[in-house]
Scaffold this active site. Structure first.
Site, PDB file in Angstrom:
ATOM      1  N   CYS A   1       0.859  -1.172   0.000  1.00  0.00           N
ATOM      2  CA  CYS A   1       0.000   0.000   0.000  1.00  0.00           C
ATOM      3  C   CYS A   1       0.901   1.230   0.000  1.00  0.00           C
ATOM      4  CB  CYS A   1      -0.911  -0.003   1.231  1.00  0.00           C
ATOM      5  SG  CYS A   1      -2.014   1.426   1.341  1.00  0.00           S
ATOM      6  N   VAL A   2       1.074   1.821  -1.172  1.00  0.00           N
ATOM      7  CA  VAL A   2       1.943   2.989  -1.319  1.00  0.00           C
ATOM      8  C   VAL A   2       1.304   3.905  -2.356  1.00  0.00           C
ATOM      9  CG1 VAL A   2       3.370   1.892  -3.094  1.00  0.00           C
ATOM     10  CG2 VAL A   2       4.354   3.710  -1.680  1.00  0.00           C
TER      11      VAL A   2
END
Length: 204
Positions: free
Chosen positions: A123-124
């Site tokens: 999750c970036v």
């Protein structure tokens, strides 16, 4: 750090292959064809001009939409010496929409899901859907843009792993974020242990 080996020409890889993906029903042929051309060019570019820190290739030669990734743990970080296996899974709409990156090596990081259907998924910002963030955490310019490539995605992920202290805003792994805040030495010890394990398991 020496350049990581490329596995694009069938060289032996410590990465285990998995099942091929499939094109989404209803996806226009033109979109899928354009996606395939772009990904094959990026694959060829990485073959001709290897980038320090990672290797990339296809999980299955007949499926351009799923790539195998091996990240060499960045020096002078908690991941030094690690050999981290991951996959990039591309939608047929790529590069309009971003790929997903999923670690197959066990990870303990606030920005990597650790349970459920998203286990291992990174999750970036760069991998988030394009446009404004409805929660207001990110500017549109921080999120996915069609100019991004496999190389820029992986450099961003390596940068994420290289941070001395992980970003704790909107964590994917709440327990890891809590441990960073409350017992950072314990967090570091766990990450280093998993890094060593990844290296040990790479050639099993």
């Amino acid at each position: 750090m020496p350049a990581a080996r490329s596995f694009l020409n069938g060289a032996s890889s410590p990465y285990s292959t998995s099942r091929p993906g499939s094109t989404k029903p209803g996806t226009p042929i033109s979109a899928t064809s354009n996606c395939s051309l772009i990904l094959r060019k990026q694959l060829l570019d990485l073959q001709k001009y290897p980038v320090d820190g990672f290797s990339a290739g296809l999980v299955d030669d007949d499926n351009i939409l799923e790539w195998q990734i091996v990240i060499m743990g960045p020096a002078d970080t908690l991941y030094e010496g690690a050999i981290l296996k991951a996959r990039l899974i591309f939608p047929p709409e790529y590069p309009i929409l971003p790929p997903k990156m999923i670690f197959d090596s066990e990870m303990w990081h606030p920005n990597v899901y650790s349970t459920g259907d998203k286990k291992g998924e990174v999750c970036v910002s760069i991998l988030h859907q394009p446009g404004d963030d409805e929660w207001g955490y990110e500017d549109a310019g921080e999120r996915w843009l069609p100019v991004h490539t496999v190389e820029s995605v992986l450099i961003s992920v390596i940068s994420l792993l290289s941070q001395d202290v992980p970003d704790l805003n909107s964590p994917a792994n709440v327990d890891a974020a809590k441990e960073v805040r409350e017992d950072f030495p314990s967090y570091k010890k766990k990450v280093k242990r998993l890094a060593r394990r990844s290296a040990e398991e790479a050639y099993d």
